[in-house]
Design a protein around this motif. Structure first.
Motif, PDB file in Angstrom:
ATOM      1  N   GLN A  14      -1.866 -11.772   0.688  1.00  0.00           N
ATOM      2  CA  GLN A  14      -3.180 -11.265   1.043  1.00  0.00           C
ATOM      3  C   GLN A  14      -3.074  -9.896   1.723  1.00  0.00           C
ATOM      4  O   GLN A  14      -3.939  -9.042   1.563  1.00  0.00           O
ATOM      5  CB  GLN A  14      -3.890 -12.244   1.976  1.00  0.00           C
ATOM      6  CG  GLN A  14      -4.327 -13.537   1.288  1.00  0.00           C
ATOM      7  CD  GLN A  14      -4.966 -14.490   2.263  1.00  0.00           C
ATOM      8  OE1 GLN A  14      -4.774 -14.393   3.469  1.00  0.00           O
ATOM      9  NE2 GLN A  14      -5.718 -15.441   1.756  1.00  0.00           N
ATOM     10  N   ALA A  15      -2.012  -9.689   2.484  1.00  0.00           N
ATOM     11  CA  ALA A  15      -1.898  -8.476   3.271  1.00  0.00           C
ATOM     12  C   ALA A  15      -1.489  -7.260   2.445  1.00  0.00           C
ATOM     13  O   ALA A  15      -1.552  -6.140   2.919  1.00  0.00           O
ATOM     14  CB  ALA A  15      -0.887  -8.697   4.387  1.00  0.00           C
TER      15      ALA A  15
ATOM     16  N   GLN B 253      -5.561  -3.794   0.140  1.00  0.00           N
ATOM     17  CA  GLN B 253      -6.639  -3.546   1.095  1.00  0.00           C
ATOM     18  C   GLN B 253      -7.793  -4.485   0.812  1.00  0.00           C
ATOM     19  O   GLN B 253      -8.268  -4.602  -0.309  1.00  0.00           O
ATOM     20  CB  GLN B 253      -7.098  -2.094   0.998  1.00  0.00           C
ATOM     21  CG  GLN B 253      -8.092  -1.717   2.086  1.00  0.00           C
ATOM     22  CD  GLN B 253      -8.402  -0.229   2.080  1.00  0.00           C
ATOM     23  OE1 GLN B 253      -7.723   0.545   1.432  1.00  0.00           O
ATOM     24  NE2 GLN B 253      -9.439   0.158   2.800  1.00  0.00           N
ATOM     25  N   SER B 254      -8.247  -5.170   1.830  1.00  0.00           N
ATOM     26  CA  SER B 254      -9.264  -6.203   1.662  1.00  0.00           C
ATOM     27  C   SER B 254     -10.594  -5.609   1.228  1.00  0.00           C
ATOM     28  O   SER B 254     -11.031  -4.578   1.748  1.00  0.00           O
ATOM     29  CB  SER B 254      -9.430  -6.980   2.961  1.00  0.00           C
ATOM     30  OG  SER B 254     -10.389  -7.991   2.818  1.00  0.00           O
TER      31      SER B 254
ATOM     32  N   THR C 198     -14.800  -6.064   0.615  1.00  0.00           N
ATOM     33  CA  THR C 198     -15.991  -6.831   0.938  1.00  0.00           C
ATOM     34  C   THR C 198     -16.560  -7.363  -0.374  1.00  0.00           C
ATOM     35  O   THR C 198     -16.306  -6.782  -1.440  1.00  0.00           O
ATOM     36  CB  THR C 198     -17.035  -5.964   1.642  1.00  0.00           C
ATOM     37  OG1 THR C 198     -17.344  -4.835   0.810  1.00  0.00           O
ATOM     38  CG2 THR C 198     -16.515  -5.472   2.992  1.00  0.00           C
TER      39      THR C 198
ATOM     40  N   ALA D  51      -6.632  -5.743  -5.864  1.00  0.00           N
ATOM     41  CA  ALA D  51      -8.004  -5.703  -5.355  1.00  0.00           C
ATOM     42  C   ALA D  51      -8.892  -5.538  -6.582  1.00  0.00           C
ATOM     43  O   ALA D  51      -8.860  -4.496  -7.241  1.00  0.00           O
ATOM     44  CB  ALA D  51      -8.187  -4.537  -4.390  1.00  0.00           C
TER      45      ALA D  51
ATOM     46  N   ASP E   3      -8.009 -13.866  -4.776  1.00  0.00           N
ATOM     47  CA  ASP E   3      -8.925 -13.944  -3.641  1.00  0.00           C
ATOM     48  C   ASP E   3      -9.570 -12.628  -3.262  1.00  0.00           C
ATOM     49  O   ASP E   3     -10.645 -12.618  -2.660  1.00  0.00           O
ATOM     50  CB  ASP E   3      -8.171 -14.497  -2.418  1.00  0.00           C
ATOM     51  CG  ASP E   3      -8.900 -15.674  -1.790  1.00  0.00           C
ATOM     52  OD1 ASP E   3      -9.724 -16.285  -2.477  1.00  0.00           O
ATOM     53  OD2 ASP E   3      -8.641 -15.962  -0.615  1.00  0.00           O
ATOM     54  N   ASN E   4      -8.940 -11.504  -3.563  1.00  0.00           N
ATOM     55  CA  ASN E   4      -9.444 -10.203  -3.115  1.00  0.00           C
ATOM     56  C   ASN E   4     -10.319  -9.598  -4.216  1.00  0.00           C
ATOM     57  O   ASN E   4      -9.865  -8.795  -5.031  1.00  0.00           O
ATOM     58  CB  ASN E   4      -8.275  -9.281  -2.780  1.00  0.00           C
ATOM     59  CG  ASN E   4      -8.693  -8.081  -1.950  1.00  0.00           C
ATOM     60  OD1 ASN E   4      -9.813  -8.014  -1.430  1.00  0.00           O
ATOM     61  ND2 ASN E   4      -7.805  -7.115  -1.821  1.00  0.00           N
TER      62      ASN E   4
END
Length: 324
Positions: free
Chosen positions: A23-24, A27-28, A30, A110, A139-140
């Motif tokens: 996950q890290a 870049q996450s 929104t 992403a 997930d991202n």
């Protein structure tokens, strides 16, 4: 209470489903991006743009061929759907794996889902693809709010060149039960009259049994369901941009949509994907699932229903459908 725990026990799997180390590495995102926000990210190596637009113009060209956001890969919406008898069926893990690999997507990616932006129903296609990626362990993910139409209106450029993307080695091991409600789960909810909200995302005429889609057997809704037309989250049905988070919160309060166990459904899990996205991803409700096969499967299975019209009215509806 025990039924509630068993139906949503899978929620505890979510923290482990995607390794924290993975996950890290990207870049996450929104859940919703504006055109300006996406434009600012276009040079990021981990970014993957999935263009789900469909159709062809008079010259036989697809929307993607006529112009797309730089870096986009074409993956038309039907590729993410089930067979003709019920397009709402989830993709097999093998088929989803092949599609994700072809798009160069892995846990470090992403991913932004891009749609045309023609109306609120069009947003549902993006929401369904978003949900499918999530159930597959990616997930991202985000949606370009307003789609390509909003991108054009922001005077941002489109290109016709297609990027070369190295296929990934990602493998879908299972569909994440955090987001997915099976027919068996919904049956348990109905039969036990469990305290789980069953939200019908279709326009009210479907909910009230005034019409049905051809693939469904019987008009009506799942027994005990409430109506929450997915179009409420937009300024109008002609809008493809979701309202602001504050406006969404206000509507949820007006509609008395609480943060409690919920299953979203429609005809084939398309409109329902919008309700799922709003409740789960925008409002942050924790226990929201999508029943992908929805009323097409439910109505063919002789399961409990509400708002089923008389046989005479059903024949009238059948006649109207045959005339279309």
């Amino acid at each position: 209470m025990q039924l509630f725990k068993s139906l949503f026990a899978a929620l505890s799997l979510s923290a482990a489903f995607v390794p924290l180390a993975s996950q890290a590495q990207a870049q996450s995102l929104t859940p919703l991006l504006t055109p300006a926000e996406l434009s600012a990210r276009l040079n990021q190596a981990a970014l993957r743009l999935v263009d789900i637009r469909t159709g062809k113009d008079a010259a036989g060209k697809t929307p993607y061929e006529n112009g797309h956001i730089s870096g986009s890969q074409s993956a038309p919406y039907p590729l993410w759907r089930g067979p003709q008898d019920n397009a709402g069926k989830t993709m097999e893990a093998t088929a989803l794996t092949q599609l994700i690999q072809r798009l160069g997507i892995d846990r470090q990616s992403a991913v932004v889902v891009v749609y045309e932006g023609s109306n609120s129903t069009d947003f549902g296609a993006a929401a369904r693809v978003y949900w499918t990626l999530k159930t597959g362990g990616i997930d991202n993910v985000a949606i370009l709010n307003g789609g390509v139409k909003a991108w054009r209106e922001a005077n941002l450029p489109l290109v016709t060149s297609s990027p070369a993307v190295k296929p990934s080695t990602y493998v879908v091991q299972q569909l994440n039960p955090r987001y997915l409600a099976t027919r068996a789960e919904v049956e348990q909810i109905v039969n036990a009259q469990a305290k789980v909200n069953l939200l019908d995302a279709r326009p009210v005429e479907f909910y009230e049994g005034e019409t049905r889609v051809p693939a469904a057997k019987t008009p009506g809704t799942i027994k005990g369901a409430k109506s929450l037309d997915n179009a409420v989250w937009f300024a109008s049905k002609e809008s493809a941009s979701l309202l602001s988070p504050d406006a969404v919160k206000k509507i949820a309060a007006e509609k008395k949509v609480a943060d409690e166990p919920t299953v979203s459904f429609c005809n084939t899990g398309h409109w329902a994907a919008t309700n799922w996205f709003v409740l789960s991803e925008v409002l942050g409700h924790k226990n929201v699932k999508l029943y992908p096969e929805s009323m097409v499967e439910w109505s063919k299975s002789d399961l409990p229903m509400d708002n089923v019209p008389s046989r005479a009215k059903q024949l009238l509806i059948d006649t109207k459908l045959l005339g279309k």
